[in-house]
Design a protein around this motif. Structure first.
Motif, short mmCIF file in Angstrom:
data_model
loop_
_atom_site.label_atom_id
_atom_site.label_comp_id
_atom_site.label_asym_id
_atom_site.label_seq_id
_atom_site.Cartn_x
_atom_site.Cartn_y
_atom_site.Cartn_z
N THR A 88 -6.65 -8.39 4.43
CA THR A 88 -5.80 -7.20 4.41
C THR A 88 -5.30 -7.01 2.98
O THR A 88 -4.81 -7.95 2.36
N ILE A 89 -5.45 -5.80 2.48
CA ILE A 89 -5.01 -5.44 1.13
C ILE A 89 -3.84 -4.47 1.25
O ILE A 89 -3.94 -3.46 1.95
N VAL A 90 -2.75 -4.76 0.56
CA VAL A 90 -1.57 -3.89 0.56
C VAL A 90 -1.53 -3.15 -0.78
O VAL A 90 -1.60 -3.78 -1.83
N GLY A 91 -1.42 -1.84 -0.71
CA GLY A 91 -1.44 -1.03 -1.91
C GLY A 91 -0.24 -1.27 -2.82
O GLY A 91 0.87 -1.50 -2.34
N GLN A 92 -0.48 -1.22 -4.13
CA GLN A 92 0.56 -1.43 -5.13
C GLN A 92 0.58 -0.33 -6.18
O GLN A 92 1.23 -0.46 -7.21
N ARG A 93 -0.16 0.75 -5.92
CA ARG A 93 -0.21 1.82 -6.92
C ARG A 93 1.03 2.66 -6.85
O ARG A 93 1.55 3.05 -5.88
#
Length: 93
Positions: A88-93
Protein backbone atom coordinates in the motif's frame (compact mmCIF):
# COMPACT_ATOMS: atom_id res chain seq x y z
CA UNK A 1 9.00 7.46 -6.21
CA UNK A 2 5.25 6.68 -6.13
CA UNK A 3 4.44 8.46 -2.83
CA UNK A 4 5.77 11.70 -4.35
CA UNK A 5 3.40 11.55 -7.35
CA UNK A 6 0.26 10.32 -5.56
CA UNK A 7 -1.78 13.17 -4.02
CA UNK A 8 -1.97 13.53 -0.22
CA UNK A 9 -4.89 11.63 1.25
CA UNK A 10 -4.98 9.10 -1.60
CA UNK A 11 -3.96 5.51 -0.98
CA UNK A 12 -3.10 3.07 -3.77
CA UNK A 13 -2.95 -0.65 -3.11
CA UNK A 14 -0.97 -2.91 -5.45
CA UNK A 15 -1.85 -6.60 -5.22
CA UNK A 16 -0.07 -9.52 -6.88
CA UNK A 17 -1.98 -12.66 -7.82
CA UNK A 18 -1.06 -16.07 -9.22
CA UNK A 19 -3.19 -17.87 -11.79
CA UNK A 20 -4.80 -21.09 -10.56
CA UNK A 21 -4.75 -24.23 -12.72
CA UNK A 22 -7.87 -24.30 -14.87
CA UNK A 23 -8.80 -20.71 -13.96
CA UNK A 24 -9.05 -17.48 -15.92
CA UNK A 25 -5.88 -16.32 -17.67
CA UNK A 26 -4.17 -13.71 -15.57
CA UNK A 27 -2.47 -11.67 -18.29
CA UNK A 28 -4.69 -8.62 -18.78
CA UNK A 29 -4.03 -6.12 -16.02
CA UNK A 30 -6.78 -4.22 -14.26
CA UNK A 31 -6.89 -0.96 -12.40
CA UNK A 32 -9.93 -1.21 -10.13
CA UNK A 33 -11.30 1.50 -7.86
CA UNK A 34 -14.41 1.82 -5.70
CA UNK A 35 -16.21 3.33 -8.71
CA UNK A 36 -15.05 1.36 -11.76
CA UNK A 37 -12.02 0.12 -13.61
CA UNK A 38 -9.96 -0.24 -16.75
CA UNK A 39 -8.38 -3.23 -18.50
CA UNK A 40 -4.88 -2.99 -19.98
CA UNK A 41 -4.44 -5.85 -22.43
CA UNK A 42 -0.65 -6.15 -22.64
CA UNK A 43 0.20 -5.49 -19.00
CA UNK A 44 1.69 -2.52 -17.19
CA UNK A 45 5.32 -2.62 -18.33
CA UNK A 46 6.84 -0.21 -20.84
CA UNK A 47 6.99 -2.75 -23.67
CA UNK A 48 9.35 -2.65 -26.62
CA UNK A 49 9.75 0.31 -28.98
CA UNK A 50 6.78 0.52 -31.33
CA UNK A 51 4.48 -1.71 -29.26
CA UNK A 52 1.02 -0.50 -28.36
CA UNK A 53 -1.81 -1.91 -26.27
CA UNK A 54 -5.50 -1.31 -25.78
CA UNK A 55 -6.94 0.22 -22.63
CA UNK A 56 -10.65 -0.36 -22.11
CA UNK A 57 -13.12 1.14 -19.66
CA UNK A 58 -14.93 -1.77 -17.97
CA UNK A 59 -18.71 -1.87 -18.21
CA UNK A 60 -20.55 -2.34 -14.91
CA UNK A 61 -21.09 -6.12 -15.27
CA UNK A 62 -17.44 -6.89 -16.07
CA UNK A 63 -16.29 -4.54 -13.31
CA UNK A 64 -18.40 -6.41 -10.73
CA UNK A 65 -17.01 -9.79 -11.82
CA UNK A 66 -13.39 -8.59 -11.66
CA UNK A 67 -13.87 -6.89 -8.29
CA UNK A 68 -15.30 -10.13 -6.95
CA UNK A 69 -12.46 -12.22 -8.39
CA UNK A 70 -9.68 -9.97 -7.19
CA UNK A 71 -11.35 -9.07 -3.90
CA UNK A 72 -11.23 -12.48 -2.21
CA UNK A 73 -8.07 -13.82 -0.63
CA UNK A 74 -8.84 -17.02 1.26
CA UNK A 75 -9.42 -19.87 0.76
CA UNK A 76 -7.91 -20.12 -2.74
CA UNK A 77 -10.38 -22.80 -3.88
CA UNK A 78 -13.15 -20.19 -3.65
CA UNK A 79 -11.23 -17.67 -5.72
CA UNK A 80 -10.27 -17.34 -9.37
CA UNK A 81 -6.67 -16.48 -8.42
CA UNK A 82 -4.22 -17.11 -5.57
CA UNK A 83 -3.19 -14.08 -3.51
CA UNK A 84 0.60 -13.57 -3.45
CA UNK A 85 1.19 -10.28 -1.62
CA UNK A 86 0.37 -6.59 -1.58
CA UNK A 87 1.86 -3.19 -0.91
CA UNK A 88 0.00 0.00 0.00
CA UNK A 89 1.36 3.39 -1.03
CA UNK A 90 0.16 6.57 0.71
CA UNK A 91 0.38 9.76 -1.31
CA UNK A 92 2.70 12.54 -0.14
CA UNK A 93 2.37 15.05 -2.96
Amino acid sequence: MLPRIIPNGLTVRFVRWRQLAGGDELHPRYVLTERGGIRIDAGLDDGADGETTDVTLLDAAVYRVRREQYGKREPPEENAFEFVDEITIVGQR
